[in-house]
Design an enzyme around this catalytic site. Sequence first.
Site, mmCIF file in Angstrom:
data_model
loop_
_atom_site.group_PDB
_atom_site.id
_atom_site.type_symbol
_atom_site.label_atom_id
_atom_site.label_comp_id
_atom_site.label_asym_id
_atom_site.label_seq_id
_atom_site.Cartn_x
_atom_site.Cartn_y
_atom_site.Cartn_z
ATOM 1 N N ARG A 1 -0.218 -14.756 4.723
ATOM 2 C CA ARG A 1 -0.344 -15.024 3.285
ATOM 3 C C ARG A 1 -1.773 -15.499 3.021
ATOM 4 O O ARG A 1 -2.351 -16.238 3.824
ATOM 5 C CB ARG A 1 0.637 -16.114 2.842
ATOM 6 C CG ARG A 1 2.091 -15.670 2.858
ATOM 7 C CD ARG A 1 2.389 -14.643 1.754
ATOM 8 N NE ARG A 1 3.780 -14.252 1.733
ATOM 9 C CZ ARG A 1 4.256 -13.092 2.212
ATOM 10 N NH1 ARG A 1 3.440 -12.208 2.754
ATOM 11 N NH2 ARG A 1 5.541 -12.807 2.111
ATOM 12 N N HIS B 1 -2.692 -5.720 0.858
ATOM 13 C CA HIS B 1 -1.357 -6.113 1.352
ATOM 14 C C HIS B 1 -0.564 -4.867 1.769
ATOM 15 O O HIS B 1 0.578 -4.664 1.349
ATOM 16 C CB HIS B 1 -0.617 -6.896 0.256
ATOM 17 C CG HIS B 1 0.455 -7.811 0.779
ATOM 18 N ND1 HIS B 1 0.718 -9.046 0.244
ATOM 19 C CD2 HIS B 1 1.351 -7.667 1.788
ATOM 20 C CE1 HIS B 1 1.733 -9.618 0.896
ATOM 21 N NE2 HIS B 1 2.124 -8.793 1.846
HETATM 22 C C1 OXD Z 1 6.609 -9.690 3.791
HETATM 23 C C2 OXD Z 1 5.455 -8.985 3.209
HETATM 24 O O1 OXD Z 1 6.635 -10.921 3.839
HETATM 25 O O2 OXD Z 1 5.567 -7.756 2.953
HETATM 26 O O3 OXD Z 1 7.546 -8.993 4.210
HETATM 27 O O4 OXD Z 1 4.412 -9.600 2.987
#
Ligand code: OXD
Length: 299
Positions: free
Chosen positions: A214, A262
Site C-alpha cells: 500500500r 496498481h
Molecule cells: C489487494 C490489491 O489487496 O489488489 O488485493 O491491492
Amino acid sequence: MKVLLATQPTPAAVFIDAIRARAPELELVEYRSSLSDAALADVDVVLAWQMPPGLPSRLPRAGWVCSVAAGVEKLLAPDLAPHVRVSRIVDREQAAGIAQFVVAMALRHARSLELYEAQQRARDWTRRPLSIARHPVAVLGTGAMGGEIAVWLERCGLVVRGWNRRSPDSFETMLAASEIVVCALPLTSETEGLLDARAFAAMPRGGYVINVARGAHIVEADLIAAVRSGHLSGAALDVQRKEPLPSDDPLWSVPGITITPHIAAQPSTETIADQFVASVRALGRGETLPNEVDRSRGY
Ligand code: OXD
C-alpha cells in the site's frame, strides 16, 4: 441472503454476473449513496473494495464484510460494529502475479537495465561488466504474498530474507543488510509510514525499494529525498498514497522511480466469486468463515 456490493472502482456488474452464475438464490444489490435506509436495513453481507463513509451505521443486520482484495484496511472503518466479521480473498494466482512483478523490477535494478535503456536512447553501445544478480533482498511481510515473492526471487538467484514483526533481527539491522527492500506488508497503524527517512538512511547506498503493498507504507517525500540525494538508486512503486496518482505529483518525475498504476496483480473475478460463494455456503453449514481477518491485528 442479501448482499450489498460496494466494489468501486471496479463496477459491481462484473461481480454480480459471476456470483449470480454460482448462487442464483442470493439477492445482489449494487451500492449507491442514494439507497434508502429501508433498502439497507436487511443487508446481511457487504462485498467491497472499500467501505463508503457512513455506511456501517446504516446496516443494522450485516454481520459480515468480505473484501474483494487481499488487503482489508479500507474496510476496517471506525464505525464498523465490533461483532461484524471481516474476511478477504486469498488468491495464489494473485500472489504469483505480484511475485512476477517484483522479480521483473528486482532484476531490472540488479541487472542494470535502466542504464542500458538510457544507453540505447543515446545510441551508446558501451559494454560494462555485468555480473549475475546475487543481491541481498529483504521481503517485508511473510504472509501469502511475501512468501510467494521470496520463493520467486530466490529462484532467480537473489539472496532473500523475510521479515515480520516477530523476526529476531531489528528492522534497521535487516535494512542495513539489504540492497533491495520489497514491501508486502498489510497496512495497519503499526506499518503505516514504516519506510521513512530513517529506514532509507539505514539501507546501503545504492539501495532500491519495491512497493507492492500500500502506498501509505512509504513516506513519499522521504523517498523522493533519498533518491534525489543519490543515497538510494531508485524505487518501483506499484502503489501510491493517492490513487489515482495526481498528474502533478512529484513522484512522477524522479529519475530512478518507476510508477505503475496498481497493476502488479489483482485477484480474478472468478476467484472472488468462487471464494465468496464458498464462504456463503460454509456459513450456511455452520462452519467457520474462510480467510477471516483478525480485526484487532488488521490482517
Ligand atoms: C489487494 C490489491 O489487496 O489488489 O488485493 O491491492
